[in-house]
Design a protein around this motif. Sequence first.
Motif, short mmCIF file in Angstrom:
data_model
loop_
_atom_site.label_atom_id
_atom_site.label_comp_id
_atom_site.label_asym_id
_atom_site.label_seq_id
_atom_site.Cartn_x
_atom_site.Cartn_y
_atom_site.Cartn_z
N ILE A 170 16.18 26.03 38.12
CA ILE A 170 14.92 25.91 38.85
C ILE A 170 13.84 26.76 38.21
O ILE A 170 14.08 27.93 37.89
N LYS A 171 12.67 26.17 38.03
CA LYS A 171 11.49 26.90 37.56
C LYS A 171 10.38 26.64 38.56
O LYS A 171 10.06 25.49 38.86
N ILE A 172 9.79 27.73 39.06
CA ILE A 172 8.73 27.59 40.05
C ILE A 172 7.44 28.19 39.51
O ILE A 172 7.42 29.31 39.02
N ASP A 173 6.35 27.41 39.61
CA ASP A 173 5.01 27.87 39.28
C ASP A 173 4.21 27.79 40.58
O ASP A 173 3.68 26.74 40.93
N ARG A 174 4.21 28.90 41.30
CA ARG A 174 3.59 28.94 42.62
C ARG A 174 2.10 28.61 42.56
O ARG A 174 1.57 27.91 43.43
N SER A 175 1.40 29.09 41.53
CA SER A 175 -0.05 28.87 41.44
C SER A 175 -0.38 27.39 41.25
O SER A 175 -1.46 26.94 41.64
N ALA A 176 0.55 26.63 40.68
CA ALA A 176 0.33 25.20 40.47
C ALA A 176 1.06 24.35 41.52
O ALA A 176 1.01 23.12 41.45
#
Length: 64
Positions: A32-38
């Motif tokens: 899992i990779k999370i980019d909260r800002s996007a």
Amino acid sequence: MQQVFEVQGMTCGHCERSVTNAIQGVDAQAQIKIDRSANRVEVDSSASREALSAAIAEEGYKVA
């Protein structure tokens, strides 16, 4: 299989952990990779998109 979700409502590290735990509840081996800002969550998993999306939604996040 890599899948990308747009997840609304993630505002902090706790949110990221909740989403990660929800996904790993469906597939413990998921990457899992999370980019909260996007509002972007990338998941490499053999689980179905529907199962992963439902698990995230059960945590209270809107999945697009």
